[in-house]
Motif scaffolding. Structure first.
Motif, PDB file in Angstrom:
ATOM      1  N   ALA A   1      48.212  34.901  53.042  1.00  0.00           N
ATOM      2  CA  ALA A   1      47.859  35.090  51.632  1.00  0.00           C
ATOM      3  C   ALA A   1      46.454  35.663  51.478  1.00  0.00           C
ATOM      4  CB  ALA A   1      47.964  33.754  50.889  1.00  0.00           C
ATOM      5  N   LEU A   2      46.208  36.207  50.295  1.00  0.00           N
ATOM      6  CA  LEU A   2      44.895  36.724  49.888  1.00  0.00           C
ATOM      7  C   LEU A   2      44.555  36.124  48.533  1.00  0.00           C
ATOM      8  CD1 LEU A   2      45.683  40.415  50.759  1.00  0.00           C
ATOM      9  CD2 LEU A   2      43.849  39.098  51.811  1.00  0.00           C
ATOM     10  N   ARG A   3      43.290  35.809  48.303  1.00  0.00           N
ATOM     11  CA  ARG A   3      42.875  35.236  47.019  1.00  0.00           C
ATOM     12  C   ARG A   3      41.663  35.974  46.471  1.00  0.00           C
ATOM     13  NH1 ARG A   3      41.184  30.814  50.705  1.00  0.00           N
ATOM     14  NH2 ARG A   3      38.972  31.185  51.078  1.00  0.00           N
ATOM     15  N   THR A   4      41.549  35.996  45.153  1.00  0.00           N
ATOM     16  CA  THR A   4      40.381  36.595  44.497  1.00  0.00           C
ATOM     17  C   THR A   4      39.365  35.500  44.204  1.00  0.00           C
ATOM     18  OG1 THR A   4      41.185  36.226  42.247  1.00  0.00           O
ATOM     19  CG2 THR A   4      41.799  38.312  43.304  1.00  0.00           C
ATOM     20  N   GLY A   5      38.230  35.928  43.706  1.00  0.00           N
ATOM     21  CA  GLY A   5      37.256  34.998  43.152  1.00  0.00           C
ATOM     22  C   GLY A   5      37.658  34.704  41.709  1.00  0.00           C
ATOM     23  N   TYR A   6      36.750  34.119  40.953  1.00  0.00           N
ATOM     24  CA  TYR A   6      37.016  33.789  39.547  1.00  0.00           C
ATOM     25  C   TYR A   6      36.823  35.027  38.677  1.00  0.00           C
ATOM     26  CZ  TYR A   6      36.663  28.899  40.955  1.00  0.00           C
ATOM     27  OH  TYR A   6      36.861  27.691  41.560  1.00  0.00           O
ATOM     28  N   PHE A   7      37.734  35.203  37.727  1.00  0.00           N
ATOM     29  CA  PHE A   7      37.619  36.252  36.728  1.00  0.00           C
ATOM     30  C   PHE A   7      37.676  35.622  35.347  1.00  0.00           C
ATOM     31  CE2 PHE A   7      39.281  38.727  40.307  1.00  0.00           C
ATOM     32  CZ  PHE A   7      38.383  39.775  40.315  1.00  0.00           C
ATOM     33  N   ASP A   8      36.932  36.183  34.408  1.00  0.00           N
ATOM     34  CA  ASP A   8      36.909  35.704  33.026  1.00  0.00           C
ATOM     35  C   ASP A   8      38.247  36.012  32.364  1.00  0.00           C
ATOM     36  OD1 ASP A   8      36.453  35.279  30.276  1.00  0.00           O
ATOM     37  OD2 ASP A   8      34.361  35.862  30.465  1.00  0.00           O
ATOM     38  N   ALA A   9      38.891  34.993  31.827  1.00  0.00           N
ATOM     39  CA  ALA A   9      40.207  35.162  31.214  1.00  0.00           C
ATOM     40  C   ALA A   9      40.178  36.119  30.022  1.00  0.00           C
ATOM     41  CB  ALA A   9      40.778  33.802  30.782  1.00  0.00           C
ATOM     42  N   ASP A  10      39.047  36.190  29.333  1.00  0.00           N
ATOM     43  CA  ASP A  10      38.939  37.100  28.180  1.00  0.00           C
ATOM     44  C   ASP A  10      38.977  38.565  28.598  1.00  0.00           C
ATOM     45  OD1 ASP A  10      38.747  34.952  26.430  1.00  0.00           O
ATOM     46  OD2 ASP A  10      36.556  34.931  26.502  1.00  0.00           O
ATOM     47  N   LYS A  11      38.704  38.854  29.871  1.00  0.00           N
ATOM     48  CA  LYS A  11      38.691  40.237  30.340  1.00  0.00           C
ATOM     49  C   LYS A  11      39.975  40.625  31.064  1.00  0.00           C
ATOM     50  CE  LYS A  11      33.752  40.719  30.397  1.00  0.00           C
ATOM     51  NZ  LYS A  11      32.626  41.293  31.078  1.00  0.00           N
ATOM     52  N   PHE A  12      40.965  39.736  31.042  1.00  0.00           N
ATOM     53  CA  PHE A  12      42.238  40.056  31.687  1.00  0.00           C
ATOM     54  C   PHE A  12      42.907  41.224  30.963  1.00  0.00           C
ATOM     55  CE2 PHE A  12      46.838  39.760  32.058  1.00  0.00           C
ATOM     56  CZ  PHE A  12      47.011  39.656  33.430  1.00  0.00           C
ATOM     57  N   ASN A  13      43.437  42.182  31.724  1.00  0.00           N
ATOM     58  CA  ASN A  13      44.162  43.299  31.141  1.00  0.00           C
ATOM     59  C   ASN A  13      45.624  43.247  31.549  1.00  0.00           C
ATOM     60  OD1 ASN A  13      45.230  46.223  31.211  1.00  0.00           O
ATOM     61  ND2 ASN A  13      43.451  46.332  29.847  1.00  0.00           N
ATOM     62  N   LYS A  14      45.891  43.305  32.871  1.00  0.00           N
ATOM     63  CA  LYS A  14      47.273  43.247  33.344  1.00  0.00           C
ATOM     64  C   LYS A  14      47.314  43.111  34.857  1.00  0.00           C
ATOM     65  CE  LYS A  14      47.632  48.241  33.720  1.00  0.00           C
ATOM     66  NZ  LYS A  14      48.256  49.455  33.292  1.00  0.00           N
ATOM     67  N   ILE A  15      48.472  42.715  35.345  1.00  0.00           N
ATOM     68  CA  ILE A  15      48.758  42.723  36.775  1.00  0.00           C
ATOM     69  C   ILE A  15      50.077  43.460  36.934  1.00  0.00           C
ATOM     70  CG2 ILE A  15      49.274  41.370  38.845  1.00  0.00           C
ATOM     71  CD1 ILE A  15      47.641  39.091  37.632  1.00  0.00           C
ATOM     72  N   THR A  16      50.086  44.466  37.797  1.00  0.00           N
ATOM     73  CA  THR A  16      51.325  45.196  38.072  1.00  0.00           C
ATOM     74  C   THR A  16      51.665  45.026  39.547  1.00  0.00           C
ATOM     75  OG1 THR A  16      50.096  47.243  38.457  1.00  0.00           O
ATOM     76  CG2 THR A  16      50.978  46.911  36.242  1.00  0.00           C
ATOM     77  N   ILE A  17      52.960  45.020  39.824  1.00  0.00           N
ATOM     78  CA  ILE A  17      53.429  44.895  41.200  1.00  0.00           C
ATOM     79  C   ILE A  17      54.403  46.029  41.473  1.00  0.00           C
ATOM     80  CG2 ILE A  17      55.267  43.288  40.590  1.00  0.00           C
ATOM     81  CD1 ILE A  17      54.668  41.855  43.318  1.00  0.00           C
ATOM     82  N   LYS A  18      54.316  46.586  42.648  1.00  0.00           N
ATOM     83  CA  LYS A  18      55.190  47.710  43.001  1.00  0.00           C
ATOM     84  C   LYS A  18      56.629  47.232  43.197  1.00  0.00           C
ATOM     85  CE  LYS A  18      51.736  50.629  45.087  1.00  0.00           C
ATOM     86  NZ  LYS A  18      51.537  51.839  44.503  1.00  0.00           N
TER      87      LYS A  18
ATOM     88  N   LYS B   1      47.281  46.799  47.655  1.00  0.00           N
ATOM     89  CA  LYS B   1      47.784  47.977  46.938  1.00  0.00           C
ATOM     90  C   LYS B   1      49.125  47.721  46.266  1.00  0.00           C
ATOM     91  CE  LYS B   1      45.503  51.463  49.745  1.00  0.00           C
ATOM     92  NZ  LYS B   1      45.675  52.481  50.775  1.00  0.00           N
ATOM     93  N   GLN B   2      49.847  46.714  46.701  1.00  0.00           N
ATOM     94  CA  GLN B   2      51.154  46.417  46.122  1.00  0.00           C
ATOM     95  C   GLN B   2      51.041  45.635  44.814  1.00  0.00           C
ATOM     96  OE1 GLN B   2      54.177  45.084  48.981  1.00  0.00           O
ATOM     97  NE2 GLN B   2      52.762  45.688  50.608  1.00  0.00           N
ATOM     98  N   VAL B   3      49.903  44.968  44.617  1.00  0.00           N
ATOM     99  CA  VAL B   3      49.646  44.201  43.393  1.00  0.00           C
ATOM    100  C   VAL B   3      48.331  44.711  42.813  1.00  0.00           C
ATOM    101  CG1 VAL B   3      49.190  41.932  42.403  1.00  0.00           C
ATOM    102  CG2 VAL B   3      50.835  42.157  44.265  1.00  0.00           C
ATOM    103  N   THR B   4      48.370  45.264  41.620  1.00  0.00           N
ATOM    104  CA  THR B   4      47.165  45.823  41.005  1.00  0.00           C
ATOM    105  C   THR B   4      46.695  44.910  39.873  1.00  0.00           C
ATOM    106  OG1 THR B   4      47.934  48.050  41.508  1.00  0.00           O
ATOM    107  CG2 THR B   4      46.155  47.835  39.898  1.00  0.00           C
ATOM    108  N   LEU B   5      45.525  44.320  40.053  1.00  0.00           N
ATOM    109  CA  LEU B   5      44.891  43.497  39.033  1.00  0.00           C
ATOM    110  C   LEU B   5      43.924  44.394  38.278  1.00  0.00           C
ATOM    111  CD1 LEU B   5      43.969  40.913  37.593  1.00  0.00           C
ATOM    112  CD2 LEU B   5      42.562  40.404  39.607  1.00  0.00           C
ATOM    113  N   THR B   6      44.131  44.518  36.967  1.00  0.00           N
ATOM    114  CA  THR B   6      43.286  45.359  36.121  1.00  0.00           C
ATOM    115  C   THR B   6      42.550  44.467  35.131  1.00  0.00           C
ATOM    116  OG1 THR B   6      44.894  47.156  36.309  1.00  0.00           O
ATOM    117  CG2 THR B   6      43.260  47.341  34.557  1.00  0.00           C
ATOM    118  N   VAL B   7      41.231  44.653  35.048  1.00  0.00           N
ATOM    119  CA  VAL B   7      40.415  43.873  34.113  1.00  0.00           C
ATOM    120  C   VAL B   7      39.707  44.824  33.150  1.00  0.00           C
ATOM    121  CG1 VAL B   7      40.072  41.946  35.725  1.00  0.00           C
ATOM    122  CG2 VAL B   7      38.434  43.822  35.678  1.00  0.00           C
TER     123      VAL B   7
END
Length: 160
Positions: free
Chosen positions: A64-81, A152-158
Motif C-alpha cells: 500500500a501507499l499513503r498520503t499525508g494529511y490534506f485539508d478537506a475543504d480543498k478536496f476536488n476529486k479522486i479518479t481511478i483508471k 498514476k492509476q489513482v489521481t487525487l486532485t486538490v
C-alpha cells in the motif's frame, strides 16, 4: 504650423501607447484565466505503508501507499483508471487530526467527501483526510521504483 505637426506626432504616440496598454491588459487577462485552479498530487507525496483501519495510525505495509494529511475543504476529486491494479480508501480526521472514519475499498471515482462522521454516536466534522492506495494482488509489493506506476492509476486532485 509648427504646433500642429507637434500635436499630430504627440497624438500618434499617444494612440500607439494606448493600443499597447490595451493589448497588454488583454494578454494579462488571458494569462490569468489559464492559471490552473487545481493540482494533481504526485507520487512523491505518497509513502509506502497503510493506515490502521481501527485508529487511523500509520502501519507498515508493503502492499500500500499513503498520503499525508490534506485539508478537506480543498478536496476536488479522486479518479481511478479502468482496470486498475489498485483500490483506494479515504480516511477521515477531525480538526485535531484524530481518526473519525474511513471508506471501504473504492474502485470508482469520488467527487466529494463526507462532511461529517459519526463517532460513538456523536457527529464530528471532517477537517482532514488521507488516501491509501492498496494493491489488489497480494503477491506484489510496492517499492520506490514502482510506486509511481501505482499512483498514476489513482489521481487525487486538490483545489489550490
Amino acid at each position: 504650423m509648427r504646433g500642429t505637426k507637434k500635436n499630430k506626432v504627440l497624438m500618434v504616440i499617444l494612440y500607439v501607447a494606448l493600443t499597447l496598454v490595451i493589448a497588454s491588459v488583454c494578454f494579462a487577462f488571458v494569462k490569468i484565466d489559464k492559471i490552473e485552479k487545481t493540482k494533481d498530487i504526485k507520487s512523491s507525496s505518497y509513502t509506502i505503508g497503510a493506515l490502521n483501519a481501527e485508529d487511523g495510525k500509520e502501519v507498515k505495509d508493503e502492499h500500500a501507499l499513503r498520503t499525508g494529511y490534506f485539508d478537506a475543504d480543498k478536496f476536488n476529486k479522486i479518479t481511478i483508471k479502468d482496470k486498475a491494479d489498485v483500490t483506494y480508501q479515504i480516511f477521515y480526521f477531525d480538526e485535531n487530526k484524530a481518526f473519525i472514519g474511513k471508506t471501504e475499498a473504492l474502485s470508482a471515482d469520488t467527487t466529494e467527501i463526507a462532511k461529517t462522521q459519526t463517532v460513538q454516536s456523536a457527529s464530528k466534522n471532517v477537517k482532514y483526510y488521507r488516501v491509501v492506495i492498496s494493491l489488489k494482488d497480494a503477491s506484489k509489493k510496492v517499492n520506490w521504483f514502482n510506486k509511481a506506476s501505482y499512483v498514476k492509476q489513482v489521481t487525487l486532485t486538490v483545489n489550490k
